[in-house]
Design a protein around this motif. Structure first.
Motif, PDB file in Angstrom:
ATOM      1  N   MET A  63       0.847  -1.188   0.000  1.00  0.00           N
ATOM      2  CA  MET A  63       0.000   0.000   0.000  1.00  0.00           C
ATOM      3  C   MET A  63       0.878   1.232   0.000  1.00  0.00           C
ATOM      4  O   MET A  63       1.517   1.539   0.999  1.00  0.00           O
ATOM      5  CB  MET A  63      -0.915   0.011   1.220  1.00  0.00           C
ATOM      6  CG  MET A  63      -1.846   1.221   1.245  1.00  0.00           C
ATOM      7  SD  MET A  63      -2.778   1.304   2.788  1.00  0.00           S
ATOM      8  CE  MET A  63      -3.886   2.658   2.410  1.00  0.00           C
ATOM      9  N   GLY A  64       0.904   1.926  -1.164  1.00  0.00           N
ATOM     10  CA  GLY A  64       1.736   3.116  -1.281  1.00  0.00           C
ATOM     11  C   GLY A  64       3.072   2.774  -1.910  1.00  0.00           C
ATOM     12  O   GLY A  64       4.030   2.453  -1.208  1.00  0.00           O
ATOM     13  N   LEU A  65       3.132   2.811  -3.244  1.00  0.00           N
ATOM     14  CA  LEU A  65       4.382   2.465  -3.929  1.00  0.00           C
ATOM     15  C   LEU A  65       5.461   3.487  -3.652  1.00  0.00           C
ATOM     16  O   LEU A  65       6.616   3.143  -3.413  1.00  0.00           O
ATOM     17  CB  LEU A  65       4.128   2.346  -5.431  1.00  0.00           C
ATOM     18  CG  LEU A  65       5.335   2.071  -6.329  1.00  0.00           C
ATOM     19  CD1 LEU A  65       6.022   0.773  -5.904  1.00  0.00           C
ATOM     20  CD2 LEU A  65       4.900   1.995  -7.789  1.00  0.00           C
TER      21      LEU A  65
ATOM     22  N   VAL B 271       1.533 -10.475  -5.677  1.00  0.00           N
ATOM     23  CA  VAL B 271       1.705  -9.121  -5.145  1.00  0.00           C
ATOM     24  C   VAL B 271       0.801  -8.139  -5.880  1.00  0.00           C
ATOM     25  O   VAL B 271       0.826  -8.056  -7.121  1.00  0.00           O
ATOM     26  CB  VAL B 271       3.173  -8.662  -5.273  1.00  0.00           C
ATOM     27  CG1 VAL B 271       3.324  -7.221  -4.769  1.00  0.00           C
ATOM     28  CG2 VAL B 271       4.088  -9.598  -4.491  1.00  0.00           C
ATOM     29  N   THR B 272       0.009  -7.409  -5.122  1.00  0.00           N
ATOM     30  CA  THR B 272      -0.748  -6.274  -5.643  1.00  0.00           C
ATOM     31  C   THR B 272      -0.134  -5.004  -5.096  1.00  0.00           C
ATOM     32  O   THR B 272       0.070  -4.880  -3.885  1.00  0.00           O
ATOM     33  CB  THR B 272      -2.235  -6.354  -5.215  1.00  0.00           C
ATOM     34  OG1 THR B 272      -2.824  -7.498  -5.826  1.00  0.00           O
ATOM     35  CG2 THR B 272      -2.985  -5.103  -5.636  1.00  0.00           C
TER      36      THR B 272
ATOM     37  N   VAL C  54      -0.375  -7.089   4.313  1.00  0.00           N
ATOM     38  CA  VAL C  54      -0.374  -5.740   3.744  1.00  0.00           C
ATOM     39  C   VAL C  54       0.868  -5.025   4.248  1.00  0.00           C
ATOM     40  O   VAL C  54       1.077  -4.896   5.463  1.00  0.00           O
ATOM     41  CB  VAL C  54      -1.630  -4.945   4.147  1.00  0.00           C
ATOM     42  CG1 VAL C  54      -1.537  -3.508   3.628  1.00  0.00           C
ATOM     43  CG2 VAL C  54      -2.878  -5.617   3.609  1.00  0.00           C
ATOM     44  N   VAL C  55       1.707  -4.596   3.315  1.00  0.00           N
ATOM     45  CA  VAL C  55       2.893  -3.809   3.653  1.00  0.00           C
ATOM     46  C   VAL C  55       2.543  -2.345   3.411  1.00  0.00           C
ATOM     47  O   VAL C  55       2.397  -1.908   2.264  1.00  0.00           O
ATOM     48  CB  VAL C  55       4.105  -4.218   2.796  1.00  0.00           C
ATOM     49  CG1 VAL C  55       5.343  -3.458   3.245  1.00  0.00           C
ATOM     50  CG2 VAL C  55       4.339  -5.723   2.891  1.00  0.00           C
ATOM     51  N   ALA C  56       2.379  -1.579   4.488  1.00  0.00           N
ATOM     52  CA  ALA C  56       1.898  -0.205   4.395  1.00  0.00           C
ATOM     53  C   ALA C  56       3.058   0.773   4.289  1.00  0.00           C
ATOM     54  O   ALA C  56       4.057   0.652   4.998  1.00  0.00           O
ATOM     55  CB  ALA C  56       1.045   0.142   5.611  1.00  0.00           C
TER      56      ALA C  56
ATOM     57  N   GLY D 204      -8.422 -10.450   8.773  1.00  0.00           N
ATOM     58  CA  GLY D 204      -7.415 -11.391   9.251  1.00  0.00           C
ATOM     59  C   GLY D 204      -6.035 -11.221   8.640  1.00  0.00           C
ATOM     60  O   GLY D 204      -5.162 -12.072   8.848  1.00  0.00           O
ATOM     61  N   ALA D 205      -5.812 -10.138   7.892  1.00  0.00           N
ATOM     62  CA  ALA D 205      -4.499  -9.922   7.268  1.00  0.00           C
ATOM     63  C   ALA D 205      -3.489  -9.429   8.305  1.00  0.00           C
ATOM     64  O   ALA D 205      -3.835  -8.794   9.298  1.00  0.00           O
ATOM     65  CB  ALA D 205      -4.607  -8.909   6.136  1.00  0.00           C
ATOM     66  N   GLU D 206      -2.253  -9.728   8.040  1.00  0.00           N
ATOM     67  CA  GLU D 206      -1.142  -9.202   8.832  1.00  0.00           C
ATOM     68  C   GLU D 206      -0.724  -7.859   8.220  1.00  0.00           C
ATOM     69  O   GLU D 206      -0.451  -7.777   7.021  1.00  0.00           O
ATOM     70  CB  GLU D 206       0.023 -10.179   8.794  1.00  0.00           C
ATOM     71  CG  GLU D 206       1.298  -9.678   9.454  1.00  0.00           C
ATOM     72  CD  GLU D 206       2.449 -10.643   9.204  1.00  0.00           C
ATOM     73  OE1 GLU D 206       3.573 -10.154   8.958  1.00  0.00           O
ATOM     74  OE2 GLU D 206       2.225 -11.864   9.250  1.00  0.00           O
ATOM     75  N   VAL D 207      -0.706  -6.809   9.020  1.00  0.00           N
ATOM     76  CA  VAL D 207      -0.288  -5.481   8.549  1.00  0.00           C
ATOM     77  C   VAL D 207       1.115  -5.210   9.056  1.00  0.00           C
ATOM     78  O   VAL D 207       1.384  -5.330  10.258  1.00  0.00           O
ATOM     79  CB  VAL D 207      -1.258  -4.378   9.024  1.00  0.00           C
ATOM     80  CG1 VAL D 207      -0.737  -3.007   8.615  1.00  0.00           C
ATOM     81  CG2 VAL D 207      -2.644  -4.611   8.441  1.00  0.00           C
ATOM     82  N   THR D 208       2.007  -4.864   8.162  1.00  0.00           N
ATOM     83  CA  THR D 208       3.393  -4.614   8.526  1.00  0.00           C
ATOM     84  C   THR D 208       3.939  -3.473   7.676  1.00  0.00           C
ATOM     85  O   THR D 208       3.187  -2.823   6.942  1.00  0.00           O
ATOM     86  CB  THR D 208       4.237  -5.895   8.352  1.00  0.00           C
ATOM     87  OG1 THR D 208       5.544  -5.675   8.868  1.00  0.00           O
ATOM     88  CG2 THR D 208       4.321  -6.321   6.893  1.00  0.00           C
ATOM     89  N   THR D 209       5.229  -3.215   7.781  1.00  0.00           N
ATOM     90  CA  THR D 209       5.896  -2.186   6.986  1.00  0.00           C
ATOM     91  C   THR D 209       7.225  -2.728   6.487  1.00  0.00           C
ATOM     92  O   THR D 209       7.733  -3.733   6.999  1.00  0.00           O
ATOM     93  CB  THR D 209       6.168  -0.906   7.805  1.00  0.00           C
ATOM     94  OG1 THR D 209       7.081  -1.225   8.874  1.00  0.00           O
ATOM     95  CG2 THR D 209       4.890  -0.327   8.379  1.00  0.00           C
ATOM     96  N   ALA D 210       7.791  -2.045   5.510  1.00  0.00           N
ATOM     97  CA  ALA D 210       9.094  -2.456   4.993  1.00  0.00           C
ATOM     98  C   ALA D 210      10.163  -2.370   6.081  1.00  0.00           C
ATOM     99  O   ALA D 210      11.089  -3.193   6.115  1.00  0.00           O
ATOM    100  CB  ALA D 210       9.476  -1.590   3.799  1.00  0.00           C
TER     101      ALA D 210
END
Length: 483
Positions: A1-3, A23-24, A68-70, A88-94
């Motif tokens: 989320m957010g290229l 990957v979306t 989801v990588v935000a 139920g998704a795991e939300v994380t960051t780079a």
């Protein structure tokens, strides 16, 4: 989320593709804005499993995701992230993915001002202190993604990360995933910034202080400003920290040398700060933090000290664009790019830094403006302009307010043109050079003190626009660059 445009989103997408993921990539911006990043990703291994959803977000993408990588620019409580968590998704960051992947030692650095320069100094000094046997990488909020090569780094290598309050806020929000750690964390300072995101000064400060939660419990080191933040850090960690600044464990002696264990009876000489060629007293403060980090990692202090004179500043941080001779003026004019400044506090530090040089002795022209940030007080900056005899060249959305505050404090302001104040940095550059021709000013300082988002996507784009305008105007005026 957010290229994004600086490589973080693309690095996370490549990392996921390399692990076989479908990957979306979704971003509110259209293809025209993101074309370079998109085209680069399309040539990545595994790109047949890659799709783009640009120009807006779709609920099905978040509800159907496993991970989801935000982008850190997205608030942790954003609607779409809540949709993902609810499904139920795991939300994380780079940043979290990187910290979870690394086997290398980690130095994490944050602060309102100075974190980029401190991170760069730390990387260079650590590399000098460890010799050729270890790799030292720089990443985080500065530079591109390190995820691609993270698994190639071993326990003798070092990664220096600059972390923003946005990145730290996400790390705190995903703490339930498990601990990530750093061997050394450092806070340069904590002022006031990003209240549009964090809401209050206290929330912003808490986001910065959350870097302390990364300190490895088995011998990790925290380096923090002496005073109130030191006490907060000790309370949070439950143990002693290394304090830097006046009265701290790491401070500068009267001879300009940086001292470790300065509170003890046997201080240790960490290096000669007067050998630093990057201008500004605040840069010597940044150097002191970097030297403290080298010592905490066990690097060779003599080798680090010998490398101080080789350190160089980052682009758009008190970077001289040259000295010009205008045909209608009998004195040279230096133009300095401090486009990294987005707060009055950082522009105050820049004014103090250039005041140390001879070019400011005859006064100068300060080019400042953009979009004012909430909660920022520009009164001290206006007073400093008046006290030092400088002239303000205001531009952008904040021009009226900056000019009014400066004139209230008795500072000189360039006259408005027929169409009002300059709207863009290109117009401001022209106004500044024309004003320099009519005055004895020998220095033009571009240090906006405001956000760029009135007309530019980020501070770097705005600074490059100013630089290009100066180069164009120099050619049009037949100005000769002498150095």
């Amino acid at each position: 989320m957010g290229l994004g445009l600086f490589g973080g989103g693309a690095g996370a997408a490549r990392w996921a593709l390399a692990r076989g993921a479908e990957v979306t990539v979704t971003d509110l911006r259209e293809m025209e804005v993101l074309r370079d990043s998109v085209e680069a990703l399309r040539t990545s291994p595994g790109a047949e499993r890659l799709r783009f959803a640009l120009g807006g977000h779709v609920e099905e993408d978040f509800a159907g995701a496993d991970v989801v990588v935000a982008n850190p620019g997205v608030r942790p409580d954003a609607h779409w992230l809540q949709v993902a968590r609810g499904a139920g998704a795991e939300v994380t960051t780079a940043t979290r993915l990187l910290l979870e992947t690394l086997c290398a030692r980690v130095v994490a650095i944050t602060g309102t001002n100075g974190k980029s320069s401190t991170a760069r100094f730390t990387r260079d000094l650590v590399a000098a202190s460890l010799g050729d046997g270890a790799r030292v990488e720089l990443g985080g909020n500065i530079g591109g993604s390190l995820l691609d090569g993270a698994e190639d780094l071993g326990p003798d290598d070092v990664v220096v990360l600059e972390l923003s309050s946005y990145q730290l806020e996400h790390l705190a929000a995903t703490a339930s995933r498990g601990a990530v750690r750093a061997d050394v964390v450092a806070i340069t300072n904590v002022g006031i910034d990003h209240l549009e995101r964090h809401g209050t000064v206290e929330a912003y400060r808490d986001a910065k202080l959350s870097i302390l939660d990364l300190v490895a419990r088995d011998g990790g080191t925290a380096i923090v400003p002496a005073g109130d933040l030191e006490e907060r850090a000790k309370a949070r960690l439950g143990r002693r920290c290394i304090a830097h600044g006046d009265g701290g464990d790491v401070s500068q002696g009267s001879d300009g040398h940086v001292l470790g264990d300065a509170r003890s009876g046997s201080p240790v000489d960490l290096g000669d700060a007067t050998a630093l060629l990057v201008p500004g007293a605040f840069q010597r403060d940044n150097l002191a933090v970097a030297l403290a980090a080298v010592r905490a990692l066990g690097g060779d202090l003599d080798q680090a000290a010998a490398a101080i004179s080789t350190l160089r500043g980052l682009p758009h941080r008190l970077e001289s664009l040259g000295v010009f001779h205008l045909p209608r003026v009998g004195h040279p004019i230096e133009v300095v790019d401090n486009g990294v400044s987005t707060t009055p506090e950082s522009t105050l530090a820049a004014l103090d830094a250039v005041a140390e040089g001879p070019a400011a002795s005859a006064g100068g022209l300060l080019v400042a403006g953009g979009r004012a940030k909430g909660g920022q007080d520009d009164g001290a900056l206006a007073a400093r302009i008046a006290q030092t005899g400088w002239t303000l060249v205001p531009f952008g959305d904040a021009a009226d307010a900056l000019a009014r505050r400066a004139m209230e404090r008795g500072a000189a302001v360039v006259p408005q043109g027929a169409d009002g104040w300059p709207r863009t940095v290109e117009e401001a550059a022209e106004a500044a050079l024309r004003a320099a021709e009519r005055s004895e000013a020998s220095l033009v300082l571009f240090s906006p003190a405001c956000a760029s988002f009135d007309r530019y996507p980020n501070f770097e784009a705005r600074a490059l626009a100013f630089r290009e305008a100066v180069q164009t105007l120099a050619g049009q005026s037949r100005l000769d660059r002498t150095n």
